[in-house]
Scaffold this motif. Structure first.
Motif, mmCIF file in Angstrom:
data_model
loop_
_atom_site.group_PDB
_atom_site.id
_atom_site.type_symbol
_atom_site.label_atom_id
_atom_site.label_comp_id
_atom_site.label_asym_id
_atom_site.label_seq_id
_atom_site.Cartn_x
_atom_site.Cartn_y
_atom_site.Cartn_z
ATOM 1 N N VAL A 211 0.372 -0.886 0.230
ATOM 2 C CA VAL A 211 0.359 0.011 -0.119
ATOM 3 C C VAL A 211 0.739 1.322 0.157
ATOM 4 N N GLY A 212 1.000 2.358 -0.330
ATOM 5 C CA GLY A 212 1.199 3.273 -0.892
ATOM 6 C C GLY A 212 0.442 4.372 -0.175
ATOM 7 N N MET A 213 1.036 5.575 1.428
ATOM 8 C CA MET A 213 0.524 6.125 1.405
ATOM 9 C C MET A 213 0.415 7.309 1.122
ATOM 10 N N ARG A 227 0.406 6.927 12.453
ATOM 11 C CA ARG A 227 0.202 5.777 13.015
ATOM 12 C C ARG A 227 -0.471 4.135 12.109
ATOM 13 N N TYR A 228 -1.276 4.691 11.151
ATOM 14 C CA TYR A 228 -1.455 3.949 10.355
ATOM 15 C C TYR A 228 -0.361 2.989 9.171
ATOM 16 N N ALA A 239 3.683 -1.022 4.342
ATOM 17 C CA ALA A 239 3.340 0.371 4.121
ATOM 18 C C ALA A 239 4.548 1.423 3.051
ATOM 19 N N THR A 240 4.799 2.329 2.356
ATOM 20 C CA THR A 240 5.591 3.217 1.750
ATOM 21 C C THR A 240 4.803 4.546 1.728
ATOM 22 N N ASP A 241 5.797 5.354 1.440
ATOM 23 C CA ASP A 241 4.969 7.144 1.109
ATOM 24 C C ASP A 241 5.352 7.240 0.291
ATOM 25 N N CYS A 242 5.959 6.115 -0.653
ATOM 26 C CA CYS A 242 6.684 6.470 -1.803
ATOM 27 C C CYS A 242 7.072 7.887 -2.106
ATOM 28 N N GLY A 243 7.774 8.238 -1.453
ATOM 29 C CA GLY A 243 8.325 10.314 -1.430
ATOM 30 C C GLY A 243 7.435 11.531 -2.121
#
Length: 469
Positions: A211-213, A227-228, A239-243
Protein backbone atom coordinates in the motif's frame (compact mmCIF):
# COMPACT_ATOMS: atom_id res chain seq x y z
CA UNK A 1 -6.25 -16.36 8.43
CA UNK A 2 -9.01 -13.97 9.40
CA UNK A 3 -8.71 -12.54 12.91
CA UNK A 4 -12.17 -11.31 13.78
CA UNK A 5 -15.29 -11.49 15.81
CA UNK A 6 -18.58 -9.72 15.24
CA UNK A 7 -20.04 -7.53 17.95
CA UNK A 8 -23.43 -5.86 17.96
CA UNK A 9 -23.41 -2.11 18.55
CA UNK A 10 -24.43 -1.29 22.12
CA UNK A 11 -24.27 -4.88 23.37
CA UNK A 12 -21.30 -4.23 25.64
CA UNK A 13 -22.66 -0.86 26.72
CA UNK A 14 -25.58 -2.51 28.40
CA UNK A 15 -23.08 -4.19 30.93
CA UNK A 16 -19.42 4.59 23.98
CA UNK A 17 -8.06 11.66 13.86
CA UNK A 18 -8.82 13.46 11.92
CA UNK A 19 -9.43 16.51 9.96
CA UNK A 20 -12.16 17.12 7.40
CA UNK A 21 -13.33 20.17 5.46
CA UNK A 22 -16.88 21.39 5.84
CA UNK A 23 -18.15 24.98 5.44
CA UNK A 24 -16.48 28.33 5.90
CA UNK A 25 -17.34 30.44 8.92
CA UNK A 26 -16.17 33.48 10.84
CA UNK A 27 -13.23 33.08 13.18
CA UNK A 28 -12.92 33.91 16.86
CA UNK A 29 -14.40 32.81 20.18
CA UNK A 30 -18.16 33.02 20.57
CA UNK A 31 -20.42 32.68 23.57
CA UNK A 32 -23.39 31.86 21.32
CA UNK A 33 -23.95 28.09 21.21
CA UNK A 34 -26.29 28.45 18.27
CA UNK A 35 -23.83 29.68 15.62
CA UNK A 36 -23.69 26.31 13.87
CA UNK A 37 -25.89 27.23 10.92
CA UNK A 38 -29.45 26.75 9.75
CA UNK A 39 -31.33 23.46 9.93
CA UNK A 40 -31.12 21.57 6.62
CA UNK A 41 -34.17 19.33 7.03
CA UNK A 42 -37.30 19.08 9.09
CA UNK A 43 -36.37 17.94 12.58
CA UNK A 44 -37.14 14.40 13.71
CA UNK A 45 -38.39 13.86 17.24
CA UNK A 46 -35.81 15.13 19.72
CA UNK A 47 -34.51 12.77 22.42
CA UNK A 48 -35.60 13.69 25.94
CA UNK A 49 -35.24 11.05 28.64
CA UNK A 50 -32.50 9.15 26.83
CA UNK A 51 -29.69 9.58 24.34
CA UNK A 52 -29.25 6.32 22.48
CA UNK A 53 -29.11 3.61 25.11
CA UNK A 54 -28.08 6.04 27.88
CA UNK A 55 -30.25 7.89 30.34
CA UNK A 56 -30.07 11.57 29.43
CA UNK A 57 -27.56 13.45 31.60
CA UNK A 58 -29.56 16.65 31.15
CA UNK A 59 -32.48 17.84 33.24
CA UNK A 60 -33.80 19.97 36.05
CA UNK A 61 -32.25 19.93 39.51
CA UNK A 62 -31.17 22.02 42.45
CA UNK A 63 -27.37 21.95 42.21
CA UNK A 64 -25.79 25.10 43.60
CA UNK A 65 -22.52 26.69 44.55
CA UNK A 66 -19.73 28.65 42.84
CA UNK A 67 -17.40 25.66 43.13
CA UNK A 68 -14.81 26.37 40.44
CA UNK A 69 -13.90 28.82 37.68
CA UNK A 70 -16.80 28.78 35.23
CA UNK A 71 -19.27 27.27 37.70
CA UNK A 72 -21.93 29.33 39.49
CA UNK A 73 -25.25 28.62 41.18
CA UNK A 74 -26.95 28.98 37.82
CA UNK A 75 -24.50 28.05 35.08
CA UNK A 76 -21.52 26.03 33.85
CA UNK A 77 -19.24 27.61 31.24
CA UNK A 78 -17.28 25.30 28.94
CA UNK A 79 -15.04 25.90 25.95
CA UNK A 80 -15.25 24.03 22.65
CA UNK A 81 -14.23 24.54 19.04
CA UNK A 82 -12.47 23.54 15.85
CA UNK A 83 -10.19 24.86 13.08
CA UNK A 84 -12.94 26.24 10.83
CA UNK A 85 -11.03 29.45 10.06
CA UNK A 86 -8.02 27.69 8.49
CA UNK A 87 -7.63 29.57 5.21
CA UNK A 88 -6.23 26.63 3.23
CA UNK A 89 -9.27 24.49 4.10
CA UNK A 90 -12.15 26.73 5.21
CA UNK A 91 -14.57 25.01 7.57
CA UNK A 92 -12.01 22.53 8.86
CA UNK A 93 -13.57 20.33 11.58
CA UNK A 94 -16.57 22.67 11.78
CA UNK A 95 -18.95 19.80 12.43
CA UNK A 96 -17.29 19.37 15.85
CA UNK A 97 -18.08 22.88 17.04
CA UNK A 98 -21.50 22.67 15.43
CA UNK A 99 -22.29 19.46 17.30
CA UNK A 100 -21.33 20.83 20.71
CA UNK A 101 -23.24 24.05 19.99
CA UNK A 102 -26.36 22.04 19.11
CA UNK A 103 -26.08 19.74 22.12
CA UNK A 104 -25.64 22.68 24.48
CA UNK A 105 -28.99 23.97 23.27
CA UNK A 106 -30.56 20.51 23.48
CA UNK A 107 -29.30 20.00 27.04
CA UNK A 108 -30.41 23.44 28.19
CA UNK A 109 -33.84 22.78 26.74
CA UNK A 110 -34.13 19.84 29.13
CA UNK A 111 -33.00 21.86 32.15
CA UNK A 112 -29.22 21.94 31.79
CA UNK A 113 -27.06 19.87 34.14
CA UNK A 114 -28.91 19.46 37.45
CA UNK A 115 -30.66 22.76 36.69
CA UNK A 116 -27.51 24.71 35.82
CA UNK A 117 -27.53 26.26 32.34
CA UNK A 118 -24.57 25.35 30.11
CA UNK A 119 -22.83 28.33 28.57
CA UNK A 120 -20.36 27.76 25.76
CA UNK A 121 -17.39 29.73 24.45
CA UNK A 122 -16.69 28.61 20.90
CA UNK A 123 -13.09 28.94 19.72
CA UNK A 124 -11.47 28.78 16.31
CA UNK A 125 -7.85 27.64 16.44
CA UNK A 126 -7.50 27.91 12.63
CA UNK A 127 -4.76 25.23 12.93
CA UNK A 128 -2.03 27.61 14.12
CA UNK A 129 -3.70 29.39 17.06
CA UNK A 130 -4.44 26.59 19.51
CA UNK A 131 -2.05 28.02 22.13
CA UNK A 132 -3.85 31.38 22.08
CA UNK A 133 -7.21 29.61 22.24
CA UNK A 134 -6.09 27.71 25.33
CA UNK A 135 -4.84 30.87 27.02
CA UNK A 136 -8.27 32.42 26.52
CA UNK A 137 -10.06 29.29 27.72
CA UNK A 138 -7.84 29.08 30.79
CA UNK A 139 -9.05 32.52 31.84
CA UNK A 140 -12.78 31.79 31.81
CA UNK A 141 -13.88 28.17 31.25
CA UNK A 142 -14.53 25.29 33.61
CA UNK A 143 -13.30 22.72 31.06
CA UNK A 144 -12.73 22.23 27.32
CA UNK A 145 -15.20 19.74 25.83
CA UNK A 146 -15.71 18.05 22.45
CA UNK A 147 -13.12 20.13 20.58
CA UNK A 148 -10.51 19.15 18.02
CA UNK A 149 -7.46 21.20 17.03
CA UNK A 150 -5.05 20.04 14.33
CA UNK A 151 -1.93 21.31 16.12
CA UNK A 152 -3.11 20.48 19.61
CA UNK A 153 0.37 20.04 21.07
CA UNK A 154 0.83 23.81 20.95
CA UNK A 155 -1.97 24.16 23.50
CA UNK A 156 -0.67 21.56 25.96
CA UNK A 157 1.76 23.74 27.96
CA UNK A 158 -0.98 26.32 28.60
CA UNK A 159 -3.60 23.71 29.45
CA UNK A 160 -1.40 21.88 31.93
CA UNK A 161 -0.18 25.13 33.52
CA UNK A 162 -3.74 26.23 34.30
CA UNK A 163 -4.81 22.71 35.35
CA UNK A 164 -7.57 22.53 32.75
CA UNK A 165 -9.13 19.05 32.43
CA UNK A 166 -10.24 18.26 28.89
CA UNK A 167 -12.65 15.89 27.15
CA UNK A 168 -11.74 16.45 23.48
CA UNK A 169 -13.47 15.07 20.43
CA UNK A 170 -10.08 14.06 19.07
CA UNK A 171 -6.38 14.50 19.71
CA UNK A 172 -3.60 14.19 17.16
CA UNK A 173 -0.21 14.91 18.73
CA UNK A 174 1.36 12.30 21.00
CA UNK A 175 1.70 14.89 23.77
CA UNK A 176 -2.01 15.72 23.72
CA UNK A 177 -3.13 12.12 23.22
CA UNK A 178 -1.26 11.07 26.35
CA UNK A 179 -1.57 14.31 28.32
CA UNK A 180 -2.62 14.53 31.98
CA UNK A 181 -6.22 15.44 32.93
CA UNK A 182 -7.31 14.19 29.50
CA UNK A 183 -10.26 11.87 28.84
CA UNK A 184 -11.70 11.24 25.40
CA UNK A 185 -14.86 9.52 24.19
CA UNK A 186 -12.86 7.57 21.61
CA UNK A 187 -9.21 7.63 22.74
CA UNK A 188 -6.32 7.53 20.31
CA UNK A 189 -3.29 6.73 22.50
CA UNK A 190 0.13 6.46 20.88
CA UNK A 191 1.18 3.29 22.69
CA UNK A 192 -1.61 1.19 21.17
CA UNK A 193 -3.88 1.37 18.15
CA UNK A 194 -6.97 -0.07 16.57
CA UNK A 195 -6.03 -2.09 13.48
CA UNK A 196 -9.56 -3.44 12.83
CA UNK A 197 -10.22 -1.64 9.56
CA UNK A 198 -6.70 -2.34 8.28
CA UNK A 199 -7.29 -6.01 9.10
CA UNK A 200 -10.52 -5.88 7.07
CA UNK A 201 -8.68 -4.34 4.11
CA UNK A 202 -5.87 -6.90 4.10
CA UNK A 203 -8.31 -9.81 4.57
CA UNK A 204 -10.78 -8.77 1.89
CA UNK A 205 -8.55 -6.98 -0.62
CA UNK A 206 -5.13 -8.58 -1.27
CA UNK A 207 -4.06 -5.40 -3.07
CA UNK A 208 -3.47 -3.79 0.32
CA UNK A 209 -0.49 -6.06 0.92
CA UNK A 210 1.55 -3.35 -0.84
CA UNK A 211 0.00 0.00 0.00
CA UNK A 212 1.17 3.48 -0.92
CA UNK A 213 0.47 6.11 1.74
CA UNK A 214 -0.85 9.44 0.45
CA UNK A 215 0.68 12.03 2.75
CA UNK A 216 0.37 15.81 2.99
CA UNK A 217 2.54 18.79 3.85
CA UNK A 218 0.14 19.46 6.75
CA UNK A 219 1.93 18.68 10.05
CA UNK A 220 -1.34 17.51 11.56
CA UNK A 221 -1.99 15.05 8.74
CA UNK A 222 1.60 13.86 8.79
CA UNK A 223 1.38 13.15 12.54
CA UNK A 224 -1.87 11.26 12.14
CA UNK A 225 -0.73 9.19 9.17
CA UNK A 226 2.30 7.83 11.01
CA UNK A 227 0.02 5.67 13.14
CA UNK A 228 -1.37 3.93 10.07
CA UNK A 229 2.06 2.80 8.98
CA UNK A 230 2.16 0.72 12.16
CA UNK A 231 -1.44 -0.42 11.67
CA UNK A 232 -0.67 -1.84 8.24
CA UNK A 233 2.58 -3.41 9.37
CA UNK A 234 0.70 -5.10 12.22
CA UNK A 235 -1.57 -6.89 9.76
CA UNK A 236 1.28 -7.96 7.48
CA UNK A 237 1.19 -5.26 4.82
CA UNK A 238 4.10 -3.33 3.35
CA UNK A 239 3.40 0.40 3.63
CA UNK A 240 5.46 3.12 1.95
CA UNK A 241 4.97 6.83 1.27
CA UNK A 242 6.75 6.63 -2.11
CA UNK A 243 8.28 10.05 -1.36
CA UNK A 244 4.98 11.89 -1.87
CA UNK A 245 3.50 14.75 0.16
CA UNK A 246 0.59 16.57 -1.41
CA UNK A 247 0.45 20.34 -0.95
CA UNK A 248 -2.61 21.13 1.16
CA UNK A 249 -3.05 24.39 -0.76
CA UNK A 250 -2.85 22.64 -4.14
CA UNK A 251 -0.54 23.40 -7.05
CA UNK A 252 1.25 20.04 -7.31
CA UNK A 253 2.33 18.43 -10.57
CA UNK A 254 -0.16 15.60 -10.13
CA UNK A 255 0.99 13.68 -13.21
CA UNK A 256 4.49 13.50 -11.75
CA UNK A 257 3.09 12.33 -8.41
CA UNK A 258 1.10 9.59 -10.13
CA UNK A 259 4.30 8.51 -11.87
CA UNK A 260 6.05 8.20 -8.50
CA UNK A 261 3.38 5.77 -7.31
CA UNK A 262 3.71 3.78 -10.51
CA UNK A 263 7.46 3.53 -10.06
CA UNK A 264 6.91 2.56 -6.43
CA UNK A 265 4.94 -0.48 -7.60
CA UNK A 266 2.11 -0.12 -5.09
CA UNK A 267 -1.13 -2.02 -5.66
CA UNK A 268 -3.31 0.16 -3.40
CA UNK A 269 -3.39 3.59 -1.79
CA UNK A 270 -4.35 4.75 1.69
CA UNK A 271 -4.91 8.33 2.79
CA UNK A 272 -5.45 10.24 6.01
CA UNK A 273 -5.37 13.47 3.98
CA UNK A 274 -8.67 15.36 4.18
CA UNK A 275 -10.93 15.18 1.13
CA UNK A 276 -10.38 18.49 -0.65
CA UNK A 277 -9.77 19.91 -4.16
CA UNK A 278 -6.02 19.05 -4.19
CA UNK A 279 -6.56 15.34 -3.53
CA UNK A 280 -9.47 15.28 -5.98
CA UNK A 281 -7.06 16.67 -8.57
CA UNK A 282 -4.66 13.87 -7.73
CA UNK A 283 -7.44 11.30 -8.25
CA UNK A 284 -8.29 12.87 -11.60
CA UNK A 285 -4.65 12.61 -12.69
CA UNK A 286 -4.51 9.01 -11.48
CA UNK A 287 -7.51 8.13 -13.66
CA UNK A 288 -6.02 9.86 -16.72
CA UNK A 289 -2.58 8.33 -16.24
CA UNK A 290 -3.91 4.82 -15.66
CA UNK A 291 -3.01 4.36 -11.99
CA UNK A 292 -5.79 1.83 -11.47
CA UNK A 293 -5.46 0.90 -7.80
CA UNK A 294 -7.88 0.43 -4.94
CA UNK A 295 -7.95 3.23 -2.34
CA UNK A 296 -8.75 3.19 1.37
CA UNK A 297 -9.18 5.91 3.98
CA UNK A 298 -10.45 6.54 7.47
CA UNK A 299 -13.60 8.31 8.66
CA UNK A 300 -12.30 11.69 7.45
CA UNK A 301 -13.68 10.57 4.07
CA UNK A 302 -17.19 9.92 5.36
CA UNK A 303 -18.45 13.29 4.18
CA UNK A 304 -21.10 14.65 1.85
CA UNK A 305 -18.41 16.43 -0.16
CA UNK A 306 -16.88 13.09 -1.15
CA UNK A 307 -20.22 12.05 -2.63
CA UNK A 308 -20.57 15.41 -4.39
CA UNK A 309 -17.11 14.86 -5.91
CA UNK A 310 -18.11 11.47 -7.32
CA UNK A 311 -18.62 12.82 -10.84
CA UNK A 312 -17.43 10.39 -13.47
CA UNK A 313 -16.87 7.91 -10.62
CA UNK A 314 -13.97 9.98 -9.28
CA UNK A 315 -14.45 8.72 -5.72
CA UNK A 316 -16.42 5.56 -6.54
CA UNK A 317 -15.39 2.51 -4.55
CA UNK A 318 -13.16 4.33 -2.05
CA UNK A 319 -13.13 2.24 1.12
CA UNK A 320 -13.82 4.22 4.30
CA UNK A 321 -13.07 2.62 7.66
CA UNK A 322 -14.64 3.91 10.86
CA UNK A 323 -15.35 3.13 14.49
CA UNK A 324 -18.72 4.90 14.41
CA UNK A 325 -22.05 3.74 13.08
CA UNK A 326 -22.79 5.49 9.75
CA UNK A 327 -25.77 7.80 9.30
CA UNK A 328 -27.34 5.21 7.01
CA UNK A 329 -27.87 3.04 10.11
CA UNK A 330 -30.03 5.61 11.92
CA UNK A 331 -33.08 3.37 11.49
CA UNK A 332 -31.34 0.66 13.52
CA UNK A 333 -29.14 2.66 15.92
CA UNK A 334 -31.08 5.09 18.18
CA UNK A 335 -27.99 7.13 19.12
CA UNK A 336 -27.31 7.94 15.46
CA UNK A 337 -30.94 8.97 14.97
CA UNK A 338 -30.72 11.12 18.12
CA UNK A 339 -27.55 12.87 16.91
CA UNK A 340 -29.15 13.64 13.55
CA UNK A 341 -32.37 14.91 15.12
CA UNK A 342 -30.49 17.33 17.41
CA UNK A 343 -28.48 18.70 14.47
CA UNK A 344 -31.64 18.98 12.38
CA UNK A 345 -33.35 20.93 15.14
CA UNK A 346 -30.56 23.31 16.07
CA UNK A 347 -28.58 23.47 12.84
CA UNK A 348 -25.01 22.71 11.86
CA UNK A 349 -22.84 20.62 9.61
CA UNK A 350 -23.23 16.88 10.14
CA UNK A 351 -20.24 14.55 10.03
CA UNK A 352 -18.47 11.67 11.73
CA UNK A 353 -16.32 14.14 13.67
CA UNK A 354 -19.56 15.71 14.86
CA UNK A 355 -20.57 12.38 16.37
CA UNK A 356 -17.08 12.12 17.86
CA UNK A 357 -17.54 15.51 19.55
CA UNK A 358 -21.03 14.42 20.67
CA UNK A 359 -19.69 11.29 22.36
CA UNK A 360 -17.23 13.38 24.36
CA UNK A 361 -19.91 15.97 25.25
CA UNK A 362 -22.29 13.27 26.52
CA UNK A 363 -19.43 11.69 28.49
CA UNK A 364 -18.63 15.05 30.09
CA UNK A 365 -22.30 15.78 30.83
CA UNK A 366 -22.86 12.38 32.43
CA UNK A 367 -19.98 12.85 34.87
CA UNK A 368 -20.91 16.49 35.53
CA UNK A 369 -24.41 15.34 36.49
CA UNK A 370 -22.96 12.81 38.94
CA UNK A 371 -20.88 15.54 40.59
CA UNK A 372 -24.05 17.50 41.43
CA UNK A 373 -23.36 20.50 43.68
CA UNK A 374 -19.75 19.32 44.10
CA UNK A 375 -18.94 20.26 40.50
CA UNK A 376 -15.20 20.76 40.65
CA UNK A 377 -12.39 19.82 38.31
CA UNK A 378 -11.25 17.28 40.90
CA UNK A 379 -14.68 15.63 40.89
CA UNK A 380 -14.67 15.55 37.07
CA UNK A 381 -11.23 13.91 36.93
CA UNK A 382 -12.30 11.41 39.57
CA UNK A 383 -15.49 10.55 37.71
CA UNK A 384 -14.03 10.45 34.20
CA UNK A 385 -11.21 8.15 35.33
CA UNK A 386 -13.82 5.58 36.38
CA UNK A 387 -15.58 5.39 32.98
CA UNK A 388 -13.93 2.31 31.51
CA UNK A 389 -16.73 1.16 29.18
CA UNK A 390 -18.19 3.68 26.74
CA UNK A 391 -20.01 3.68 23.40
CA UNK A 392 -21.50 7.19 23.47
CA UNK A 393 -24.94 5.67 23.85
CA UNK A 394 -24.32 3.39 20.86
CA UNK A 395 -22.61 5.85 18.50
CA UNK A 396 -19.40 3.85 18.23
CA UNK A 397 -17.42 0.75 19.12
CA UNK A 398 -16.67 0.23 22.80
CA UNK A 399 -13.80 2.31 24.17
CA UNK A 400 -12.19 2.95 27.56
CA UNK A 401 -11.85 6.70 28.26
CA UNK A 402 -10.90 6.26 31.92
CA UNK A 403 -7.77 4.28 31.10
CA UNK A 404 -7.11 5.98 27.72
CA UNK A 405 -7.54 2.71 25.81
CA UNK A 406 -8.52 2.54 22.16
CA UNK A 407 -11.39 0.51 20.72
CA UNK A 408 -10.36 -2.57 18.76
CA UNK A 409 -13.43 -2.91 16.56
CA UNK A 410 -14.53 -1.12 13.42
CA UNK A 411 -16.45 -1.39 10.17
CA UNK A 412 -15.89 -0.64 6.50
CA UNK A 413 -18.04 1.37 4.12
CA UNK A 414 -17.49 2.34 0.52
CA UNK A 415 -18.67 5.06 -1.85
CA UNK A 416 -21.46 3.79 -4.06
CA UNK A 417 -22.81 6.48 -6.35
CA UNK A 418 -24.34 9.21 -4.21
CA UNK A 419 -24.29 7.25 -0.94
CA UNK A 420 -22.13 5.15 1.37
CA UNK A 421 -22.74 1.44 1.75
CA UNK A 422 -21.62 -0.58 4.76
CA UNK A 423 -19.87 -3.63 3.36
CA UNK A 424 -18.11 -5.30 6.31
CA UNK A 425 -19.81 -6.45 8.44
CA UNK A 426 -22.86 -6.58 6.22
CA UNK A 427 -25.39 -6.33 9.06
CA UNK A 428 -26.24 -2.93 10.50
CA UNK A 429 -25.07 -2.46 14.07
CA UNK A 430 -22.29 -5.05 13.93
CA UNK A 431 -18.54 -4.45 14.18
CA UNK A 432 -15.52 -6.36 12.96
CA UNK A 433 -13.22 -6.85 15.96
CA UNK A 434 -9.65 -7.99 16.31
CA UNK A 435 -8.57 -9.89 19.42
CA UNK A 436 -7.51 -6.64 21.10
CA UNK A 437 -5.65 -3.37 20.54
CA UNK A 438 -2.20 -3.61 18.99
CA UNK A 439 0.77 -2.46 21.06
CA UNK A 440 2.82 0.28 19.43
CA UNK A 441 6.59 0.29 20.01
CA UNK A 442 8.14 3.30 21.73
CA UNK A 443 9.69 4.26 18.38
CA UNK A 444 6.16 5.13 17.24
CA UNK A 445 5.41 7.45 20.17
CA UNK A 446 6.54 10.60 18.36
CA UNK A 447 9.55 11.14 20.58
CA UNK A 448 7.64 11.42 23.87
CA UNK A 449 8.28 9.47 27.05
CA UNK A 450 5.53 8.06 29.27
CA UNK A 451 5.26 7.65 33.01
CA UNK A 452 4.29 4.31 34.54
CA UNK A 453 0.71 5.59 34.38
CA UNK A 454 1.03 6.21 30.62
CA UNK A 455 1.15 10.01 30.90
CA UNK A 456 3.37 12.06 28.56
CA UNK A 457 6.24 13.65 30.43
CA UNK A 458 6.92 16.37 27.82
CA UNK A 459 4.99 19.19 29.52
CA UNK A 460 4.16 17.42 32.77
CA UNK A 461 4.50 19.30 36.06
CA UNK A 462 4.08 18.27 39.67
CA UNK A 463 1.01 20.51 39.99
CA UNK A 464 -1.74 18.66 38.10
CA UNK A 465 -5.08 17.16 39.05
CA UNK A 466 -4.95 13.38 39.44
CA UNK A 467 -7.71 10.92 40.35
CA UNK A 468 -8.24 10.84 44.11
CA UNK A 469 -8.36 7.07 44.22
Amino acid sequence: MRHQRLVRAGAAAASILLLVPACSSDRGGSSDPGDGGESETAAAELPTDTFGDLESPCGEGDASGATEQGVTDDSITIGYGDDKGFTATPGLNQEMGDAVAAFIQWCNGLGGINGREIKGNRYDAAIFESAQVMKESCSQDFMMVGHGFGLDENAEPERIKCKMPTVPGFTISPAASMGPMHYQGVPGPVDEYNAATQQILIDEYPEFAKVGMVNSDSPAVDQGLQRYFDNFKAVGAKATDCGVRLKSAGGDNYRAIVQKYKECGVTSLFTFTPPSPPIYSFLEAAAVEGLDVIMGSEATWYLEGVLDANVGELTEGIKVGMQFQPFENADAIPAVADYLSVLDEFGGVKGLLGMQATSSFILWAQVAKECGSDLTRQCMVDGLSKVTTWTGGGLHAESNPGDNRTPYCGLLTEVKGDAYEQIIPAAKGEYFCTDGPRTAPSSAWGGIELTKDRIATKYLTDDIITPSS
